[in-house]
Design a protein around this motif. Structure first.
Motif, PDB file in Angstrom:
ATOM      1  N   THR A  33       0.845  -1.188   0.000  1.00  0.00           N
ATOM      2  CA  THR A  33       0.000   0.000   0.000  1.00  0.00           C
ATOM      3  C   THR A  33       0.877   1.232   0.000  1.00  0.00           C
ATOM      4  N   LEU A  34       0.754   2.037  -1.030  1.00  0.00           N
ATOM      5  CA  LEU A  34       1.622   3.205  -1.169  1.00  0.00           C
ATOM      6  C   LEU A  34       0.923   4.491  -0.763  1.00  0.00           C
ATOM      7  N   GLY A  35      -0.250   4.358  -0.212  1.00  0.00           N
ATOM      8  CA  GLY A  35      -0.968   5.554   0.198  1.00  0.00           C
ATOM      9  C   GLY A  35      -1.742   6.138  -0.968  1.00  0.00           C
ATOM     10  N   VAL A 174       8.505   5.246  -3.385  1.00  0.00           N
ATOM     11  CA  VAL A 174       7.981   3.948  -3.798  1.00  0.00           C
ATOM     12  C   VAL A 174       8.933   2.836  -3.377  1.00  0.00           C
ATOM     13  N   VAL A 175      10.199   2.973  -3.754  1.00  0.00           N
ATOM     14  CA  VAL A 175      11.185   1.951  -3.416  1.00  0.00           C
ATOM     15  C   VAL A 175      11.373   1.870  -1.901  1.00  0.00           C
ATOM     16  N   GLY A 176      11.355   3.013  -1.239  1.00  0.00           N
ATOM     17  CA  GLY A 176      11.490   3.022   0.213  1.00  0.00           C
ATOM     18  C   GLY A 176      10.375   2.255   0.892  1.00  0.00           C
ATOM     19  N   ARG A 177       9.140   2.412   0.391  1.00  0.00           N
ATOM     20  CA  ARG A 177       8.002   1.698   0.976  1.00  0.00           C
ATOM     21  C   ARG A 177       8.109   0.193   0.745  1.00  0.00           C
ATOM     22  N   VAL A 178       8.579  -0.186  -0.463  1.00  0.00           N
ATOM     23  CA  VAL A 178       8.761  -1.603  -0.775  1.00  0.00           C
ATOM     24  C   VAL A 178       9.812  -2.222   0.147  1.00  0.00           C
ATOM     25  N   ILE A 179      10.970  -1.567   0.256  1.00  0.00           N
ATOM     26  CA  ILE A 179      12.057  -2.090   1.104  1.00  0.00           C
ATOM     27  C   ILE A 179      11.621  -2.149   2.561  1.00  0.00           C
ATOM     28  N   ASP A 180      10.995  -1.085   3.023  1.00  0.00           N
ATOM     29  CA  ASP A 180      10.544  -1.059   4.417  1.00  0.00           C
ATOM     30  C   ASP A 180       9.506  -2.142   4.681  1.00  0.00           C
ATOM     31  N   GLY A 181       8.616  -2.390   3.693  1.00  0.00           N
ATOM     32  CA  GLY A 181       7.601  -3.420   3.869  1.00  0.00           C
ATOM     33  C   GLY A 181       8.205  -4.802   4.009  1.00  0.00           C
ATOM     34  N   GLY A 190       1.027   1.550   8.007  1.00  0.00           N
ATOM     35  CA  GLY A 190       1.785   2.750   7.733  1.00  0.00           C
ATOM     36  C   GLY A 190       3.281   2.485   7.755  1.00  0.00           C
ATOM     37  N   PRO A 191       4.055   3.414   7.239  1.00  0.00           N
ATOM     38  CA  PRO A 191       5.513   3.224   7.190  1.00  0.00           C
ATOM     39  C   PRO A 191       6.128   3.254   8.584  1.00  0.00           C
ATOM     40  N   GLY A 192       7.179   2.460   8.755  1.00  0.00           N
ATOM     41  CA  GLY A 192       7.902   2.469  10.018  1.00  0.00           C
ATOM     42  C   GLY A 192       8.992   3.525  10.005  1.00  0.00           C
ATOM     43  N   PHE A 193       9.735   3.603  11.124  1.00  0.00           N
ATOM     44  CA  PHE A 193      10.799   4.606  11.235  1.00  0.00           C
ATOM     45  C   PHE A 193      11.884   4.367  10.186  1.00  0.00           C
ATOM     46  N   GLY A 194      12.134   3.076   9.894  1.00  0.00           N
ATOM     47  CA  GLY A 194      13.163   2.753   8.913  1.00  0.00           C
ATOM     48  C   GLY A 194      12.861   3.296   7.542  1.00  0.00           C
ATOM     49  N   TYR A 195      11.569   3.455   7.238  1.00  0.00           N
ATOM     50  CA  TYR A 195      11.156   3.973   5.934  1.00  0.00           C
ATOM     51  C   TYR A 195      11.754   5.359   5.679  1.00  0.00           C
ATOM     52  N   ILE A 198      15.446   5.115   4.934  1.00  0.00           N
ATOM     53  CA  ILE A 198      15.646   4.570   3.585  1.00  0.00           C
ATOM     54  C   ILE A 198      15.375   5.631   2.524  1.00  0.00           C
ATOM     55  N   VAL A 199      14.266   6.371   2.685  1.00  0.00           N
ATOM     56  CA  VAL A 199      13.915   7.408   1.712  1.00  0.00           C
ATOM     57  C   VAL A 199      14.986   8.500   1.670  1.00  0.00           C
ATOM     58  N   PHE A 200      15.518   8.870   2.833  1.00  0.00           N
ATOM     59  CA  PHE A 200      16.561   9.889   2.881  1.00  0.00           C
ATOM     60  C   PHE A 200      17.783   9.449   2.075  1.00  0.00           C
ATOM     61  N   VAL A 201      18.168   8.186   2.248  1.00  0.00           N
ATOM     62  CA  VAL A 201      19.327   7.653   1.513  1.00  0.00           C
ATOM     63  C   VAL A 201      19.014   7.579   0.019  1.00  0.00           C
ATOM     64  N   LEU A 202      17.818   7.088  -0.317  1.00  0.00           N
ATOM     65  CA  LEU A 202      17.448   6.962  -1.728  1.00  0.00           C
ATOM     66  C   LEU A 202      17.340   8.324  -2.413  1.00  0.00           C
ATOM     67  N   ASP A 203      16.865   9.326  -1.690  1.00  0.00           N
ATOM     68  CA  ASP A 203      16.820  10.674  -2.263  1.00  0.00           C
ATOM     69  C   ASP A 203      18.209  11.114  -2.705  1.00  0.00           C
TER      70      ASP A 203
END
Length: 299
Positions: A33-35, A174-181, A190-195, A198-203
């Motif tokens: 679920t990507l929101g 999108v990728v951050g949500r997949v990896i976090d899931g 909902g997304p966890g703290f790790g999300y 991950i998004v910060f690094v992917l950005d």
């Protein structure tokens, strides 16, 4: 200008449609679920294109403010009169409205063009260029900058940067949500703290690749502006101007947001070449010399 606006809108819509398809596929294949897809697309569009568009709209004001460039309202001497007359003649030949002509105080040999459109632009030269170059070389530099304006390079780069920003924003999330899931095992909630980590690094990672793509386009437009300069001022004058720049590799004092629009960029080696806004001067000279007369005339 209408064609460029239409291109901008069409490209923006195409990006939005493509991103929507990507999100839908990922939701169906991975069950993640990507929101609210619409909210994410709007968020990406606003922040992806917003910054680049604002920078484009205020580009002349920022350039004048950051470099201290003084627009020549009324030529005070023969040199200023020659600058204005040369840019006017080249602008007429290129089919664009007369740009503002300015001089900024800097020791290096440099010049830049900026502005929100082909008919609302600024061409500025450094005092170092006026001291070090003869009239033929300076004429070629001005022709190069006028060609940037005629080619619509400022709008094109804003468009490209907006598209890349949009992809970075959406793909990182999108990728951050997949990896976090997969890491957390929570694919529906909902997304966890790790999300967010991950998004910060992917950005940053995707942003680096986006910068490489933008700089590749920037290097392409420099070759085209050189060809346009050769068409307006003469190939030998353009080659001589680039040779002069190669002999005087002074460190540019242009602010970062304007440096990509200067005629000469920094020298880099290895992987850093991928982030260069300008091709090496030697490559630009060789390309001009190898250019057939038929190609040069068609630019």
């Amino acid at each position: 200008m209408f064609k460029r606006a239409a291109l901008f809108i069409a490209t923006n819509l195409a990006v939005m449609v493509l991103l929507g398809i990507v999100l839908s596929v990922l939701q169906g294949v991975f069950g993640v679920t990507l929101g609210d897809t619409g909210t994410l697309l709007v968020f990406a569009a606003v922040f992806g294109f917003g910054g680049s568009l604002i920078s484009l709209l205020i580009s002349k004001w920022m350039a004048k403010r950051s470099t201290g460039a003084q627009v020549i309202e009324q030529p005070r001497n023969e040199a200023e009169r020659w600058l204005v007359d040369t840019v006017r003649r080249q602008a007429e030949n290129a089919g664009i409205k007369m740009p503002e002509v300015a001089i900024y105080d800097a020791p290096e040999i440099n010049a830049f063009a900026t502005g929100p459109s082909r008919n609302n632009s600024l061409v500025a030269v450094s005092t170092g260029l006026l001291r070090a170059m003869d009239r033929d070389e300076a004429e070629a530099v001005l022709a190069h900058e006028v060609s940037h304006v005629a080619n619509g390079d400022m709008v094109t780069m804003a468009l490209i940067q907006g598209v890349l920003n949009t992809f970075v924003i959406v793909l990182a999330r999108v990728v951050g949500r997949v990896i976090d899931g997969y890491i957390s095992g929570n694919r529906e909630g909902g997304p966890g703290f790790g999300y967010y980590i991950i998004v910060f690094v992917l950005d940053m990672v995707f942003g680096l690749f986006a910068s490489m793509i933008a700089m590749w386009f920037s290097r392409r437009r420099e070759f085209r502006a050189d060809a346009g300069g050769a068409s307006l001022a003469g190939r030998e004058k353009m080659v001589a101007a680039l040779q002069r720049l190669a002999q005087n590799r002074d460190q540019s004092t242009l602010p970062k947001q304007i440096a990509a629009f200067g005629i000469s960029g920094a020298v880099a080696h290895g992987m850093k070449r991928l982030l260069m806004s300008h091709p090496p001067l030697e490559e630009r000279i060789d390309t001009l010399r190898a250019m057939p007369d038929s190609v040069r005339a068609a630019v």
